[in-house]
Design an enzyme around this catalytic site. Sequence first.
Site, short mmCIF file in Angstrom:
data_model
loop_
_atom_site.label_atom_id
_atom_site.label_comp_id
_atom_site.label_asym_id
_atom_site.label_seq_id
_atom_site.Cartn_x
_atom_site.Cartn_y
_atom_site.Cartn_z
N GLU A 63 0.86 -1.17 0.00
CA GLU A 63 0.00 0.00 0.00
C GLU A 63 0.91 1.23 0.00
O GLU A 63 1.80 1.33 0.85
CB GLU A 63 -0.90 0.01 1.23
CG GLU A 63 -1.90 1.15 1.22
CD GLU A 63 -2.81 1.16 2.43
OE1 GLU A 63 -3.60 2.12 2.57
OE2 GLU A 63 -2.74 0.21 3.24
N ARG A 298 6.43 -13.31 9.40
CA ARG A 298 7.10 -12.07 9.04
C ARG A 298 8.50 -12.02 9.65
O ARG A 298 8.84 -12.82 10.52
CB ARG A 298 6.29 -10.87 9.50
CG ARG A 298 6.12 -10.78 11.01
CD ARG A 298 5.58 -9.43 11.44
NE ARG A 298 4.32 -9.11 10.81
CZ ARG A 298 3.96 -7.88 10.49
NH1 ARG A 298 4.76 -6.86 10.72
NH2 ARG A 298 2.79 -7.65 9.94
N LYS A 308 4.51 0.72 11.95
CA LYS A 308 4.41 1.95 11.17
C LYS A 308 4.13 3.14 12.08
O LYS A 308 4.67 4.24 11.88
CB LYS A 308 3.31 1.80 10.12
CG LYS A 308 3.24 2.96 9.14
CD LYS A 308 2.28 2.66 8.00
CE LYS A 308 2.79 1.54 7.13
NZ LYS A 308 1.92 1.31 5.95
#
Length: 593
Positions: A63, A298, A308
């Site tokens: 994104e 991950r 983030k």
Amino acid sequence: MSNPNKNAAPIAPAANFIRNIVEADLAAGKHAQRRWAGQPGLASDHAAGALDPAKIRTRFPPEPNGYLHFGHAKSICLNFGLARDYGGRCHLRFDDTNPEKEDQEYVDSIVDAVKWLGFNWEDAQENNLYYASNYFPWMIQAAEYLIATGNAYVDSQSAEEMRANRGTLTEAGKDSPFRNRSVAENQDLFKRMQAGEFPDGAHILRAKIDMAAPNINLRDPAIYRIRHATHHNTGDKYCVYPMYTFAHPIEDALENITHSICTLEFEDQRPFYDWLLERLAEGGLLQRPLPHQYEFSRLNLTYVVLSKRKLIQLVEEKHVDGWDDPRMPTLVGARRRGYTAEGFRLLMERVGVSKHDSLIDYSLLEDCMRETMNELDERRIAVLDPLKLVITNYPEGQSEECFAPNHPLKPELGKRVVPFSRELWIEREDFMEEPSKGYHRLYPGNMARLRYGFVVKCTGCEKDAAGNVTAVLCEYMEDSKSGTPGADNYKVKGNLHWVSVAHAYTAEVRLYDRLFQAAAPGAGDRDFLDDLNPASKVAITVQLEPALKDALPEQRFQFERHGYFVADRVDSQPGAPVFNRAVTLKDSWGKAG
């Protein structure tokens, strides 16, 4: 000056469960009959195309609402690596369905980061760079199909009411009072939503599945919401935007993705992924076989935060110097620090791919960087804590050439000239007036070799009024020059590096270290900012051999004895490079941190 910073040979891929799945699918011919229109499309579009020339298709779908971090490197290497190794294609797709948070700046930075890591989505046959926003007409068509078949409805509850009626992990949700609207009423409302008749939040389109489903993600998830916002790609054309969980599987299917690979937090979303694609395939909108989602763990590193929210806080509160600060765990920051794409690719091979979460020590990343830099980077001489050395029996005003290999492992790179003169810069730690036990460098009466130069004997030192040593005094052995027969006449234990004072380049060097001094920043009830490392950036003025004055931005070197350094890609100017330390020669933190 030659630039040795070239791509290393490909790293042999390690086996993992996803590779095993791909190989089994290829052996079974699972995807062999797919058709490809040359670009994304519905089943009717692809039906007119030839058989898909790609044996598999994967995708990296960021994104564009921020800068990529170290964790994204794992997904990039996995998806592009699979396509490369199995005769496939990997698509770079911008999942730009949220107009309020996306920006062209992030699009550009992601393109640069993927290319820097050594991957490409374009060849002579295809250019697989896509935007989810280009599929908005097809997504609306899919939503309208779900409404027409009774699989979606417009809900007019408030966000708070929807949340209250959703239920819990142990309690079923409650049907919306608008769940049984007629198909015609839902179609009318959705058309009016698209026309911009309603404010944000007035209505939302939901899939009609099962409000009592054990998996909360199947309790009539939202698929389209009203947003009066300007989109970076489509402008003000749309007033409704798809939810990520609705858009993503459709994007995969339109692009003929065979293996949709994501991290473990999306595992609970897979049932809706499958439900949605099955409904659309039943209506002939999508071709079979449908994409399948696979999840992997991950990348988790010690001494790093990848949230983030926390990264934004670091930037906005100016704890760092921006998103490309060399201490930031962003790929743009890593690149500026001097980390190598080869090192990231090596790390991802060593970390591997599994479904089990694990915490990787940051030292493994640094070891991978050292390993690739040791192979790639030419050597140079830098004195980081300069102390003057005066060779009292060397003629004043005279200089001569000494020769140093550009790379000890690559004799084909040749040697370079290192000027030698009466006054030299040496490291302050290379002289002790009163030596400690086992000290073999310079002290009064001791001999040591000036690397690539001569053997010298220390005769004393000069001090200022405060008693600080300002210069070391030596005599050189005229017949001891390295590379001459006389060099073997002197057996000394100390070997020092140096730079001629008259020829040195004075430069700024930034010594970067880990941004956090705790292996788990913010663990427990601590504020993660309390774990910032106050010594993570130290700027010093150093003396460099003259050849470094011509270093190009992003050109890396091993500074002998000190570590691996790069000419800063932002602050370096022609003839005036500024250097950043990427990593030390050895791990100074210890394997356990």
